[in-house]
Design a protein around this motif. Structure first.
Motif, mmCIF file in Angstrom:
data_model
loop_
_atom_site.group_PDB
_atom_site.id
_atom_site.type_symbol
_atom_site.label_atom_id
_atom_site.label_comp_id
_atom_site.label_asym_id
_atom_site.label_seq_id
_atom_site.Cartn_x
_atom_site.Cartn_y
_atom_site.Cartn_z
ATOM 1 N N PHE A 179 -30.151 -1.542 -13.088
ATOM 2 C CA PHE A 179 -29.761 -2.907 -12.985
ATOM 3 C C PHE A 179 -28.697 -3.396 -12.220
ATOM 4 N N PRO A 180 -28.966 -4.164 -11.468
ATOM 5 C CA PRO A 180 -27.962 -4.899 -10.529
ATOM 6 C C PRO A 180 -26.655 -5.228 -11.275
ATOM 7 N N ALA A 181 -25.283 -5.202 -10.708
ATOM 8 C CA ALA A 181 -24.016 -5.654 -11.335
ATOM 9 C C ALA A 181 -23.825 -6.813 -11.974
ATOM 10 N N ALA B 273 -37.114 -17.995 -11.158
ATOM 11 C CA ALA B 273 -37.400 -16.498 -10.814
ATOM 12 C C ALA B 273 -37.131 -16.138 -9.505
ATOM 13 N N LYS B 274 -37.492 -17.146 -8.423
ATOM 14 C CA LYS B 274 -37.303 -16.809 -7.086
ATOM 15 C C LYS B 274 -35.698 -16.752 -6.814
ATOM 16 N N THR B 275 -35.058 -17.579 -7.285
ATOM 17 C CA THR B 275 -33.498 -17.499 -7.221
ATOM 18 C C THR B 275 -33.028 -16.432 -7.818
ATOM 19 N N ALA B 276 -33.543 -16.098 -9.075
ATOM 20 C CA ALA B 276 -32.836 -14.774 -9.631
ATOM 21 C C ALA B 276 -32.908 -13.885 -8.826
ATOM 22 N N MET B 277 -34.174 -13.668 -8.400
ATOM 23 C CA MET B 277 -34.494 -12.496 -7.598
ATOM 24 C C MET B 277 -33.593 -12.204 -6.243
ATOM 25 N N LEU C 233 -30.803 -13.632 -6.063
ATOM 26 C CA LEU C 233 -29.190 -13.198 -6.518
ATOM 27 C C LEU C 233 -28.948 -11.812 -6.728
ATOM 28 N N THR C 234 -30.167 -11.443 -7.420
ATOM 29 C CA THR C 234 -29.987 -9.859 -7.773
ATOM 30 C C THR C 234 -30.584 -8.817 -6.763
ATOM 31 N N ASN C 235 -31.041 -9.269 -5.440
ATOM 32 C CA ASN C 235 -31.474 -8.747 -4.511
ATOM 33 C C ASN C 235 -32.685 -7.533 -4.975
ATOM 34 N N THR C 236 -33.474 -8.330 -5.734
ATOM 35 C CA THR C 236 -34.658 -7.421 -6.236
ATOM 36 C C THR C 236 -36.079 -7.903 -5.748
#
Length: 200
Positions: free
Chosen positions: A160-162, A178-182, A184-187
Motif C-alpha cells: 500500500f502507498p503511504a 480513479a484516474k486521479t487516485a492512480m 496520486l498513489t503512483n499505481t
C-alpha cells in the motif's frame, strides 16, 4: 503434378532473426514464397508456419529443406515422429548441416542415404534433447542459487502507498476519479484495483 521444394526456418523468440537460415536457403535458389518461417520455441510442434507446411502445403514427392535438425524440434521423440511422417508421406527432408541429406544418389542406392541418415538423426536427436535438458538444469540451478542468497523470484509483493487511506477514501466518496487516485498513489490500473480489493 510437379514436385515442389519448400524451406522452413525457425528461431525461438521474436527478438531473434531468421537472416542466417534464409540466406542459406537463397544460396540454394529458394524463392521468398517457398520459405516458411516461425518465431516460436522448438519445445513442441504447435507452430503456425510449420502446421501450415504439414497440413496444407507439402505433398507426396515434395522436398522440405531445413538448416539443421533442431529447427524441426528440440525434442528427440518429436524429431523421430516428424521424420517418420515425412517417410510415410513420401516427403524428402534435406538438412543443410547434414551434407549426406543434400546429395542426389543414383537409383538403387537410396539405402546408403537411409542408413547414414538414420545414424545421424539418432545422434543429433540425442544432442538436441540433451541441450534442452542442460538448459532446464541450468535454470533450476540458477533459481536454487537465487533462493540460497535470499532473493525473491517473481513479481514483488504489492504494498500500500503511504497515502493510500486518504486517497482511497476520497475516491470512494466520489471526490476524485480513479484516474486521479492512480496518479496520486503512483499505481497502475491493475495494481490500483487489486489494492481496492485488499482494502475491502
Amino acid at each position: 503434378m510437379d514436385s515442389r521444394t519448400y524451406y522452413y526456418a525457425r528461431v525461438s523468440s521474436k527478438e531473434q532473426n531468421l537472416d542466417r537460415q534464409i540466406a542459406a536457403f537463397k544460396s540454394l535458389g529458394a524463392q521468398e514464397r517457398e520459405i516458411i518461417t516461425d518465431k516460436e520455441s522448438g519445445k513442441d510442434l504447435n507452430r503456425v508456419g510449420y502446421a501450415a507446411l504439414k497440413n496444407a502445403m507439402l505433398r507426396r514427392g515434395d522436398t522440405l529443406v531445413i538448416k539443421s535438425l533442431d529447427r524441426l524440434s528440440r525434442n528427440k521423440r518429436d524429431i523421430k515422429n516428424e521424420l517418420q511422417f515425412f517417410k510415410d508421406n513420401g516427403i524428402r527432408l534435406k538438412v543443410i548441416d547434414l551434407p549426406t541429406t543434400m546429395t542426389e544418389l543414383p537409383e538403387g542406392q537410396e539405402w546408403v542415404f537411409e542408413m547414414v541418415n538414420n545414424i545421424l538423426i539418432e545422434v543429433l536427436g540425442t544432442i538436441a534433447e540433451q541441450e534442452r535438458a542442460n538448459i532446464r538444469q541450468r535454470q533450476a540451478e540458477g533459481i536454487e542459487a537465487a533462493k540460497q542468497k535470499g532473493k525473491k523470484l517473481g513479481r514483488p509483493a504489492l504494498t500500500f502507498p503511504a497515502n493510500w487511506s486518504e486517497v482511497y477514501n476520497s475516491w470512494k466518496a466520489g471526490r476524485i476519479t480513479a484516474k486521479t487516485a492512480m496518479e496520486l498513489t503512483n499505481t497502475k490500473r491493475t495494481s490500483f484495483y487489486k489494492l481496492v480489493q485488499m482494502t475491502k
